[in-house]
Motif scaffolding. Structure first.
Motif, short mmCIF file in Angstrom:
data_model
loop_
_atom_site.label_atom_id
_atom_site.label_comp_id
_atom_site.label_asym_id
_atom_site.label_seq_id
_atom_site.Cartn_x
_atom_site.Cartn_y
_atom_site.Cartn_z
N ALA A 70 0.87 -1.18 0.00
CA ALA A 70 0.00 0.00 0.00
C ALA A 70 0.91 1.22 0.00
O ALA A 70 2.02 1.20 0.54
N LEU A 71 0.44 2.31 -0.62
CA LEU A 71 1.26 3.52 -0.67
C LEU A 71 0.40 4.76 -0.56
O LEU A 71 -0.80 4.74 -0.85
N PHE A 72 1.01 5.84 -0.12
CA PHE A 72 0.36 7.15 -0.13
C PHE A 72 1.41 8.21 -0.38
O PHE A 72 2.61 7.99 -0.17
N HIS A 73 0.96 9.36 -0.87
CA HIS A 73 1.87 10.48 -1.13
C HIS A 73 1.06 11.77 -1.05
O HIS A 73 0.07 11.95 -1.76
N LEU A 74 1.47 12.67 -0.17
CA LEU A 74 0.85 13.98 0.01
C LEU A 74 1.92 15.04 -0.21
O LEU A 74 3.01 14.95 0.36
N GLU A 75 1.62 16.06 -1.04
CA GLU A 75 2.60 17.11 -1.29
C GLU A 75 1.90 18.45 -1.51
O GLU A 75 0.94 18.55 -2.28
N GLY A 76 2.37 19.46 -0.80
CA GLY A 76 1.81 20.80 -0.92
C GLY A 76 2.87 21.81 -1.30
O GLY A 76 4.04 21.69 -0.89
N GLY A 77 2.48 22.82 -2.07
CA GLY A 77 3.41 23.87 -2.47
C GLY A 77 3.22 25.13 -1.64
O GLY A 77 2.14 25.41 -1.14
N PHE A 78 4.31 25.89 -1.51
CA PHE A 78 4.26 27.15 -0.77
C PHE A 78 5.31 28.09 -1.35
O PHE A 78 6.10 27.71 -2.23
N PHE A 79 5.31 29.33 -0.88
CA PHE A 79 6.27 30.33 -1.33
C PHE A 79 7.22 30.64 -0.18
O PHE A 79 6.80 31.15 0.86
N THR A 80 8.50 30.36 -0.36
CA THR A 80 9.47 30.65 0.68
C THR A 80 9.54 32.14 1.00
O THR A 80 9.72 32.54 2.15
N ASP A 81 9.38 33.00 -0.03
CA ASP A 81 9.55 34.44 0.20
C ASP A 81 8.43 35.04 1.03
O ASP A 81 8.62 36.06 1.69
N THR A 82 7.23 34.43 1.04
CA THR A 82 6.11 34.98 1.82
C THR A 82 5.55 34.00 2.84
O THR A 82 4.87 34.40 3.78
N GLY A 83 5.81 32.71 2.66
CA GLY A 83 5.24 31.69 3.54
C GLY A 83 3.84 31.28 3.16
O GLY A 83 3.26 30.40 3.80
N ASN A 84 3.28 31.88 2.10
CA ASN A 84 1.92 31.54 1.68
C ASN A 84 1.87 30.23 0.94
O ASN A 84 2.86 29.78 0.34
N GLN A 85 0.70 29.59 0.95
CA GLN A 85 0.47 28.42 0.12
C GLN A 85 0.31 28.86 -1.33
O GLN A 85 -0.19 29.94 -1.62
#
Length: 360
Positions: free
Chosen positions: A77-92
């Motif tokens: 069984a496998l799972f994968h979760l990945e989210g993007g953000f901006f290092t310069d502002t910390g926003n998603q």
């Protein structure tokens, strides 16, 4: 007798601990991420130059969790979760989706791999890996508007993907993203397929995607520069073909990709064609020089781009880089528009960045 019982209890406890340890060893979870920021200078955005901090120019800023569980009999069984953000502002990158880049669960075994959830298409997964943007680690090198999805700015929701086992270096994949519209199975439906061949220093890819009723979103700035729409524009259809490859010889790594995208808008249709040629020279234990050329055209509008960068690896996880890219528009193209920079006021634009990239 008491001593014997004590010995038995110790033996049972040790056996339970051993079984628990074995069970734990059958599962694994990895937490990972990438942070990248640099000081950039863009020569022309709307008629003026600008200095700014840009994020994710070498690799996209992201964090994620992935894991597997051994189910026995060669199945996992496998799972994968990945989210993007901006290092310069910390926003998603997407305020409404925590795991906007990837969110899947699935099974793998001798039959291949099946995953379900939110995931990018196979054009990104296969052809994107041999593009200049990926191979030369430079976000500015993805094509105008990212219509061909070589950068992961648009995913398939409600998707199912199958990837075959690898036979003599050849792997195939197919996926469908369900539109989930009652009474109209085609509305919002996305499909993608491709093949990937890897054998020693050689890699070859072929990929296809067709998207229905996709909002322009990120591509809206590009459409606006051509007077064709904006971020709220909805494409009736987008059909992409991509073919490419890579080859490693000595200290050199070569890459190329060709993409063709047919876009159907409510009132008109057009095609965008893109060609990447790239080379990376590892000239020292820690230093790599990247060189690239990209040609993009849409009808009589044409863009030519050249790039040069140097990457110094302090370690396997931390890199310092200096990169530059220049684009020249010609023909019916009145404005230069490199990926992620903003629209120039005329036909030329250059961008330079000095930054740091770190993986964890």
């Amino acid at each position: 007798m008491k001593r014997a019982n004590h010995v038995v209890r110790i033996a049972v406890a040790a056996a339970i601990a051993a079984v628990g340890g074995a069970a734990q060893a059958q599962s694994n979870v990895t937490i990972y991420g990438s942070l990248d920021a640099g000081v950039a200078h863009v020569s022309d955005i709307g008629g003026a130059s600008v200095n700014r901090v840009d994020q994710g120019t070498m690799q996209p800023d992201r964090f994620g969790f992935r894991g597997t569980e051994d189910l026995g009999g060669g199945m996992k069984a496998l799972f994968h979760l990945e989210g993007g953000f901006f290092t310069d502002t910390g926003n998603q990158t997407n305020a409404n989706r925590l795991f906007n880049r990837l969110s899947i669960v699935g099974l793998s075994g001798s039959f291949g791999t099946v995953t379900l959830g939110n995931m990018p298409d196979i054009v990104f997964d296969y052809a994107g890996k041999v593009s200049n943007g990926f191979q030369l680690t430079n976000w500015y090198l993805f094509h105008p508007g990212n219509l061909d999805s070589l950068a992961n700015t648009s995913q398939f929701n409600n998707a199912v993907r199958y990837t075959s086992p690898t036979y003599n270096g050849l792997t195939g994949s197919a996926m469908v993203g369900f539109g989930e519209q009652p009474g109209d199975s085609k509305k919002g439906r996305n499909v993608s397929a491709g093949a990937n061949y890897a054998n020693g220093p050689l890699k070859l890819v072929l990929a296809y995607s067709r998207l229905n009723d996709r909002a322009a979103g990120y591509a809206g700035t590009y459409l606006g520069s051509l007077g064709l729409g904006n971020a709220t524009t909805v494409f009736n259809r987008m059909t992409t073909w991509a073919v490419g490859g890579g080859y490693t010889v000595g200290d050199w790594r070569l890459n190329t990709v060709y993409t063709q995208v047919k876009v159907d808008l409510p009132a008109l249709s057009f095609k965008q064609k893109n060609l990447d040629l790239g080379a990376a020279w590892k000239y020292g234990e820690k230093s790599t020089l990247n060189m690239g050329y990209t040609h993009s055209e849409q009808g009589d509008a044409k863009w030519n781009q050249g790039s040069l960068s140097n990457v110094y690896a302090f370690s396997k996880r931390t890199e310092f880089y200096v990169q530059g890219a220049f684009q020249k528009a010609s023909g019916a193209a009145k404005f230069a528009i490199q990926n992620g920079t903003g629209v120039s006021s005329d036909r030329s634009q250059w961008v330079t960045t000095i930054g740091v990239h770190h993986l964890f």
